[in-house]
Each structure stands twice: as C-alpha cells, then as structure tokens.
Design a protein around this motif. Sequence first.
Motif, PDB file in Angstrom:
ATOM      1  N   SER A 176       0.835  -1.205   0.000  1.00 55.40           N
ATOM      2  CA  SER A 176       0.000   0.000   0.000  1.00 55.40           C
ATOM      3  C   SER A 176       0.868   1.252   0.000  1.00 55.40           C
ATOM      4  O   SER A 176       0.569   2.231  -0.706  1.00 55.40           O
ATOM      5  N   ALA A 177       1.945   1.242   0.765  1.00 52.05           N
ATOM      6  CA  ALA A 177       2.843   2.395   0.813  1.00 52.05           C
ATOM      7  C   ALA A 177       3.480   2.644  -0.555  1.00 52.05           C
ATOM      8  O   ALA A 177       3.570   3.790  -1.018  1.00 52.05           O
ATOM      9  N   GLU A 229       2.334   1.736  -3.524  1.00 51.27           N
ATOM     10  CA  GLU A 229       1.302   2.186  -4.454  1.00 51.27           C
ATOM     11  C   GLU A 229       0.971   3.655  -4.252  1.00 51.27           C
ATOM     12  O   GLU A 229       0.888   4.428  -5.211  1.00 51.27           O
ATOM     13  N   VAL A 230       0.751   4.049  -3.013  1.00 52.50           N
ATOM     14  CA  VAL A 230       0.345   5.427  -2.730  1.00 52.50           C
ATOM     15  C   VAL A 230       1.470   6.400  -3.056  1.00 52.50           C
ATOM     16  O   VAL A 230       1.249   7.458  -3.659  1.00 52.50           O
ATOM     17  N   SER A 255      -1.485   5.639   3.120  1.00 52.28           N
ATOM     18  CA  SER A 255      -1.230   4.231   2.795  1.00 52.28           C
ATOM     19  C   SER A 255      -1.710   3.291   3.887  1.00 52.28           C
ATOM     20  O   SER A 255      -2.126   2.163   3.590  1.00 52.28           O
ATOM     21  N   ARG A 279      -5.800   3.076   3.133  1.00 51.88           N
ATOM     22  CA  ARG A 279      -5.713   2.010   2.143  1.00 51.88           C
ATOM     23  C   ARG A 279      -5.526   0.659   2.817  1.00 51.88           C
ATOM     24  O   ARG A 279      -6.391  -0.198   2.757  1.00 51.88           O
TER      25      ARG A 279
END
Length: 756
Positions: free
Chosen positions: A340-341, A343-344, A432, A436
Amino acid sequence: MSQPHATPESESDVPTPVTPTSTYRLQLRPEFPFAAAEAAVPYIASLGVSHLHLSPVLEAVPGSTHGYDVTDHSRVRAELGGEPGLRSLAGAARAHGLGLVLDIVPNHMAVPTPLALNRPLWEVLRDGPGSPYARWFDIDWEAGGGQVLLPVLAGPAESCDLRAEGGVLHYGEQRFPLREGTSGLALPELLAAQWYRPAWWREARTSLNYRRFFTISELIGVRVEDPEVFAATHAKVLELVRDGVAEGLRIDHVDGLADPEEYLRRLRAAAGDGCWVVVEKILAREERLPSAWPVAGTTGYDALHRLDGVFTDPEGAAELAARYGESTGLPRWPEAARSSAREVLTGDLAAELGALERQAGPELASAVRELLIAFPVYRPYPGEPDLPPQALEQATAAAGPDAVAAVRELLLRDPAFAARFAQTSAALRAKSLEDRAFYRYAPLLSATEVGGEPGRPAVSVAEFHAYCAALAREWPSAGTVLSTHDTKRSADVRARIAALSQAPELMGRPEGPDPQLAWVARQTALGLGRVPDAGPRLADALLKAVREAALHTSWTERDEEYESGVAGYVTTPVDLPAELAGAARANLLGMTLLHLAMPGVPEVYQGAETEYRALVDPDNRRPASFPRRALARLDAGAAPGDPAEEKLGLTATLLRLRRDRPELFRGYAPVLARGPAADHLLAFTRAPGLLVAATRLSHRLAASGGWRNTRLHLPPGTWTRLAPRSPRTDSAQSHSGPAEVAALLDGHPVGVWLRG
C-alpha cells in the motif's frame, strides 16, 4: 526561530493552568450552529464535563460540514453565527461551569469555489511570487514553469469552457483572477500569461506544485513556520484565548508542519502557559511523543489503541487472520502495509515524490523512495540524531548503501529537504495505512482504527497497565478518546466486532463474488446491528471501503460495473449471534469505564455518552442526539433498561466524579487478581481512594467456568461500590481485604468503588 516563553512580571501574573477534567466534542455545521450548541449547554453540563470541544470555528467553505477547509483566519464563521454567536455560546457555557476548547487547523487552507473566498490565495494567483502573500504557501514555482497548477477542470483545458469576462476568468461556478494587463488577450495567450494554469484534475497526481493536505488538492499547505504567516493566521484564535472565550486548543494534523516543535513553542509563547494544548499526533505502538513539545499531550488515539486492544483476544484474532487469508487470498499485514505504501507513494503522491527526487537528484531517487516506504512511524523531526535503524536497513537492501547514506546526509544538512521529506512521510503513512491498508487487511475491523496495529491488535493487561502508568507519569493531562469525528467505526461498533475475537467460528464464511468485500460487509453489519437506516448507511460505508481499498475500484479510477454490485453485499439488519450479546455488553461498558477512569483527560464524542453506533464519515458526523430524558430518568432513580442506559449512567457517574472530586484522578496503580480467571479482570486505583475493575474477554471467561475462586487483593481500607448499583439491594456494598471477584462485581461486568 522559536520564541521564548513570556516571563511574567510577578507571581500574581502567572496564569493558572487550565486542565479540563473531561471534554465533550460537538461537530458544528450550518444545521447545528453556535445557537444549537448553546441550547445543549445545560444538558451537557449536567453530564459532568468541564469543557465543550468545538470543531473548527473559523470561516470555511460555504456549506462545509466539518470546518477544516478554512478560507479566512481573521473571522469566525458566519454560517455558524459569527463571532457574536461564539461569544454568546462561551458566555452560556461559562454560566454553567463549562469552558471552551477550539479545534484549529494550522496546516492548510481551502482552495475554494469561488477562489476569492481565500483572499491570500487569490492575490498570489493574481500577482505571482511577488505578492506579499506568496510566503503563505509552499509553491514550487520553478517546477510549474512559473505557474501554479490548479487541478480544477473536468477534462483537458482545450475541452473546457473557459472564458474571460468582467476582469476575471470563468469556468462554471469557479472564478480566477487575471494578471494585470492580460484581460484583453485571446484565450490561449491569456492562459499562458497567468501565474496559474487551470488543469484537468487528473494532472494533480503527477504535476501538482504546491503542498497539500494528504492527497486533497482542494486544501493547500500553509507555511506557518514563517513568523508573519503564523501571526496572521493565528491572530483571531489568540484573541479568543486572551479574551477567555477559549481555554484550550486542539492542534489538527501537527505532523503536516515543517517543524512542529518550533510551531508549538511559538504558539505556547503567544497563548500563554494557562492554555491547555493537545496535538493530533498519531503515535506508533512503541513511539513516544517528543518530551520537549510544550503541550499537554496528544488528542488520544494512542489511548484508543490500548483500550480496544485489551478487549481483543489474541488467539481469536490470529484465527480470524488465518481464516481471512484463506478466504480472500490476500497477503498478511506486513506485506499489505508495504504494498500500500509503494502504491500510494508512486501513484497518489507521485507529485510529492517527484519534488523530493528533484531536490535530491536522480541518482538518489530510489533511496528517497525506499526510505519513505520503510519509515516505521509517521515522520522524523528536526534535531533527531538519526533515522530509525529499521528504515535504514530496509532501504539499503533495496537501494544500496551508498545512495541511502547520501540521502541520510542530505536530511541532516538540508533543513528544507528534511522538512519536505518529513511532511511527505506523514502524508504517506496516513494515506497508505489509514486510508488504504486498513481497508484491505480486514480480519478484525475493530483493529483497523486510527493509531491501531491490525497485525498485532491485542494488548495484554500488563501492557495496558504500563501504558497508563507512563501516561500518568509523563503526560497526565493528555487527551484520551474512544470515538471521534475521524474514527472509522464508533467505539460501540468496535466493541461488538471485537467480541468476534472470542468466538471466531461465529464469523462464519461470508460468500460473494468478492470474498474480501463479503468479509468486510459481514463484520460491518454485525458491528452496526439493528439501527435506524442500517441498510443505506451500510451501503455507503461499503462503497467508501472498496474505493479506499483500491483493489477493484478507487476514487479516481472507478469501475462502475464493480461498484454497482456493492449494494448486493448489504444484508437486512443483523445482530450479533446471541452467544456474543453478553460479550458485546461487557466490552461496551468495560471500554467506557477504563476510558473515563484512566489517566488523561477523556473526551466524549457527541451522543456517545449512551450507546452510539456509527460508521465512517459522513455517518459519524450526523447531527447529535442527546439522551436528555434517559438521563433524567436515571437521575430520578430509575434502573437502566438496557446497555445504552447502563453506559449513560456509568458515563455520568464518572464524569461527575471527575468534576466534583478531581483529586481522585491522580496517579495510577495496578491491582492484580489471583486465581484461575485472573487474566479476565483489569483493575487499578487512582490516587488513594478510587478503584475500578472491568471484565475482559467475558465470553471466554464464561466458557471456562466463570470467576471460580479468583480473588482481587484490595488495597487497605473499606471499599464501597459507587457504580453500577446492585440489582439485588438498595444499600451500598462494601468490601475489604482479599475479595472474591464474583462477589465484588455482583453480576456486573464492571465496577467503581470509593474508599471510605
């Protein structure tokens, strides 16, 4: 530079520090203005709180339901009743023994429609970097080719109806200022001549050149580190503090500021030592608030995590995690957080990452990215000796030792780069994790809360005691919360969901085309239960959940076909399995008791003095409902008729005790049980004369045979029950010495005793 604290002329000039005994949060909006809050003052005062905590009161975007989109720091919001309305509310509150705490937003302002509502921004867009207001905002003029990118268009500029008329540029309801001498130009030349560039909203992801709040381009970052900007943006708030209208301040998103400690020192010098100040700071589990910050503490999300965790069964949580993985095929928490980190950072925050990479140089771009992804807390702070070893190790493995060492050196010697790195890190962690990964990794939704740790949700009794002892010792006047305007689920919804950790088999095997959504839908429905408008509220929360999770659809890349199926996961209102009703009640009352009795200044969110079931915003920002009649019945001697009234009676008892006998709420000492069910009791004393005890994991307790011979070794003296009242006798029950827990609690999951 930081300003020193003001030195009083004499002892008589020393302000008396204000520390609330408790606060009550009200969400103001045009439908619930100052006048409505004033009408509620007598009831709120009767609960026993000492202060009203108001959502932001300065001028905001018209119709705003929250007030965090400030447009004018110099005025109190007209839609709420203006400054006369606020001062009238303060007077009414004072007449009932209440003070006011204001929520302030130093980090950002609105990019409103129309833009003229934000006069400083309007003038910067008109006059460019030469404007006296240019210092207000973090704008990278070079990156934008001399123009501020404004991502406000529905499509490419050439497809939009932009026209110059009456000395301004028009686009729908939006208006833009025109640079002097450009109003007569043809549209292409006119646009090229401005200090801004209206752009398709999609360009913000990669090309935005001003600092914003998280990923919200409608909120532009403010440079309060500049003394002149600080003075201009805080003049009205400080006037209200000096005039006694406000006695405390909550600082929103302190991690967004370039140097939080410097800001807080400047604020403390201006507001005086008598003003109670808490900061919205999300602490990781092992992280500690910087001791040098001149504040009372955090707003309390660190307390929320411990309160939730101590009512979570670790074995059941682990079983739910295993079942969730089998059902969904999704990775466990560490990988969910890392992915998630990444991606964000490379997607939603690509513009912010690009700004850092430009500052560092292309050869260090990978190291900057990997350090941000690996950072274990929200952000670093100026003056810290080094980066966390964990972040250095993980980044080195991905980007190489030389590049990471170079970025590390850059952070130590370049304050501007270090500040932007820290601000981006804070935005990354919030987006993130909170917005997310918490929506993707959902074995136990009660653990996916602000400040929580979904991969390790349970908190032991020993850890809870250690946290409270440290809080009493280091930050005794910090805030504590259970439900807020930002919690994804209210405390009472989380209490119900947490009960599943004691009987994971009752979760069942949710079915549907999307097994992850099916799991989230079932737990959310069980947490919300049978409440008014449950179906539409659940549908709205699930739609937001799938967009935040971004597994199949998102806010910016919507899959209409997938989203049309979300409503199919909304069931008719369901209640928890009957076997868990007692556990949910024990959790509800236990969390309430510990929150109101533990060290710190507890906050009651509007309406949460009774059972309050709410989902993510905007559901948790609905107009408040005050249980006036129920409280009046209880005060007249009626017995509670359900868990909601039990909670109300317990809340009023503890709040009034805090107000009337504040000396009881000092210090902290665990009281340990002995016997086969000792781990199911959490008890402690405050000062010399207050004892509280709460049952934890009550479903497991019942399955193992109950309290049996478990005893609590009471501190010296005779302890008389204050609450709850015994269902079998009107006389107060007293105990001393070693006491059987079953007799001590007398059928209740919680108890409060005073020493005679």
